[in-house]
Enzyme design. Structure first.
Site, mmCIF file in Angstrom:
data_model
loop_
_atom_site.group_PDB
_atom_site.id
_atom_site.type_symbol
_atom_site.label_atom_id
_atom_site.label_comp_id
_atom_site.label_asym_id
_atom_site.label_seq_id
_atom_site.Cartn_x
_atom_site.Cartn_y
_atom_site.Cartn_z
ATOM 1 N N ALA A 58 40.773 41.060 43.003
ATOM 2 C CA ALA A 58 39.473 41.732 42.458
ATOM 3 C C ALA A 58 39.137 43.087 43.132
ATOM 4 O O ALA A 58 38.875 43.958 42.669
ATOM 5 C CB ALA A 58 38.365 40.780 42.821
ATOM 6 N N ASP A 59 39.376 43.178 44.384
ATOM 7 C CA ASP A 59 39.637 44.300 45.262
ATOM 8 C C ASP A 59 40.421 45.327 44.489
ATOM 9 O O ASP A 59 40.055 46.588 44.427
ATOM 10 C CB ASP A 59 39.860 44.106 46.610
ATOM 11 C CG ASP A 59 38.646 43.966 47.618
ATOM 12 O OD1 ASP A 59 37.661 44.385 47.099
ATOM 13 O OD2 ASP A 59 39.038 43.070 48.524
ATOM 14 N N LEU A 60 41.813 44.948 44.428
ATOM 15 C CA LEU A 60 42.639 46.064 43.774
ATOM 16 C C LEU A 60 42.399 46.533 42.406
ATOM 17 O O LEU A 60 42.396 47.746 42.138
ATOM 18 C CB LEU A 60 44.111 45.417 43.704
ATOM 19 C CG LEU A 60 44.497 44.896 45.336
ATOM 20 C CD1 LEU A 60 45.882 43.955 44.886
ATOM 21 C CD2 LEU A 60 44.725 46.382 45.926
ATOM 22 N N GLY A 86 39.432 48.849 42.487
ATOM 23 C CA GLY A 86 39.878 50.131 43.011
ATOM 24 C C GLY A 86 40.641 51.167 41.716
ATOM 25 O O GLY A 86 40.081 52.215 41.571
#
Length: 386
Positions: free
Chosen positions: A166-168, A171
């Site tokens: 989810a973070d990647l 980004g």
């Protein structure tokens, strides 16, 4: 020269989503200045492992950047900050909602200084709506936005994905939005605010699984290493170890049947097309499992490769890093002794940069400060920079 040469990015973000966005832009040639509090990005301390005092976590998402250690709450830092904003094309921040405003770096304030600024906010649940004030962490969002419910053994516990997807992906979405906003600015000369969240990103990543639930009004079950809509598309156990088989078209299904010495399977009413195979997945997968258990994985992988059927061993991380494709594609290299996984973006005319190692905290404070016309020693004495 990089594709984004001449673009200046101020990165006021930490941990993963924001820094991943910043590194993507830096790899493409942007001058990314990472503005860090005196204690530094949280990931500087996330370890072990460490290499010469640098954490592997920080290193993975901060190459090709310059670090300015600055105290945004110190009034003496304000002229330097405003000079940087006037020069910048992009600002990326991932404070909790209201945090940027409390530091004097909210969108309205920054846009008043530089109307052409592309201002990207990254948060857990968006800058408006019922989750606006909540902190956002990848693990929590994987749970809340449905990913964990479809991950893990079909008859076992829901599980997170092994890396912070989810973070990647957030980004990456942020980087894409920034590039779109820069193109828009070329047409009208105006900057704008971008609002990207982990929750929105993760929900969109459910893709066909969400589509299935929307079409049927039935919740998505967990299939483990199988696929809800394609059969056979899963792991199988050979006599020594498991491997992955992906038969995602009718052409591949016929090729598989022939390669396995069972051309009659292609005409079996239970399995003659994908919809039938999904309905009768248990009988087909049992037949395949019995067959595959008779020989080692290397036998089947070689046979499947000759037949043009997508299949692969289940590699460890080390095996993946040492894979011939990783080396041939330039996905492994060192920058000043720091081992890196390379950029997956390959441009023929403006290849990704491999110039700066992940910076030490405040490594470029003097350089950046002088370039803006300020005295670093005076600002350091005033507590503005380190």
């Amino acid at each position: 020269m990089g594709a984004l040469s001449g673009i200046t990015v101020l990165e006021l973000s930490r941990v993963l989503a924001g820094p991943w966005c910043g590194m993507t832009l830096a790899d493409l040639g942007a001058d990314v200045i990472k503005l860090e509090a005196f204690e530094g990005d949280d990931t500087r301390g996330l370890g072990p492992p460490f290499l010469d005092g640098m954490s592997a976590y920080f290193a993975c998402c901060n190459r090709n950047k310059r670090s300015l250690a600055i105290n945004l709450r110190e009034p003496a830092a304000r002229p330097l900050l405003e000079a940087l904003v006037r020069k910048a094309d992009v600002l990326v921040e991932n404070y909790r909602t209201g945090g940027a405003e409390s530091l004097g770096v909210g969108y309205e304030t920054m846009a008043a200084i530089n109307p052409g600024l592309v201002y990207c906010s990254i948060s857990g649940y968006g800058r408006d709506g019922p989750g606006a004030m909540r902190p956002g962490y990848d693990y929590v969002v994987q749970a809340e936005a449905g990913l964990m419910s479809i991950t893990g053994p079909a008859d076992g516990e829901a599980s997170k994905v092994g890396v912070a997807v989810a973070d990647l992906a957030t980004g990456q979405n942020a980087a894409t939005a920034i590039l779109a906003a820069l193109l828009q600015r070329q047409r009208d000369g105006r900057g704008q605010r971008i609002d990207v969240s982990l929750f929105d990103t993760q929900l969109s990543l459910l893709a066909n699984v969400a589509g299935n639930a929307l079409f049927t009004d039935v919740d998505a079950p967990r299939y483990g290493n199988a696929h809800p809509s394609i059969v056979p598309y899963q792991t199988f156990a050979a006599s020594d170890q498991s491997f992955v088989l992906a038969v995602a078209s009718e052409k591949l299904w016929v090729q598989l049947c022939r390669a396995l010495g069972h051309p009659e399977w292609a005409d079996d009413a239970r399995w003659h097309d994908n919809a039938a195979r999904v309905t009768h997945r248990d009988s087909l997968c049992q037949a395949l499992s019995t067959l595959f258990a008779a020989e080692p994985a290397a036998h089947w992988l070689a046979l499947l490769e000759r037949a043009g059927i997508p299949a692969a061993p289940i590699n460890s991380v080390r095996q993946a890093l040492e894979h011939p494709v990783a080396h041939a594609r330039g996905m492994r290299y060192d920058i000043e002794g720091i081992p890196m996984v390379g950029s997956p973006i390959h441009l023929s005319g403006s290849p990704a940069r491999r110039e700066l190692p992940p910076p030490r905290l405040g490594e470029h404070s003097d350089e950046v400060t002088r370039a803006m016309g300020f005295d670093p020693d005076g600002l350091r004495a005033a507590g503005a920079i380190r």
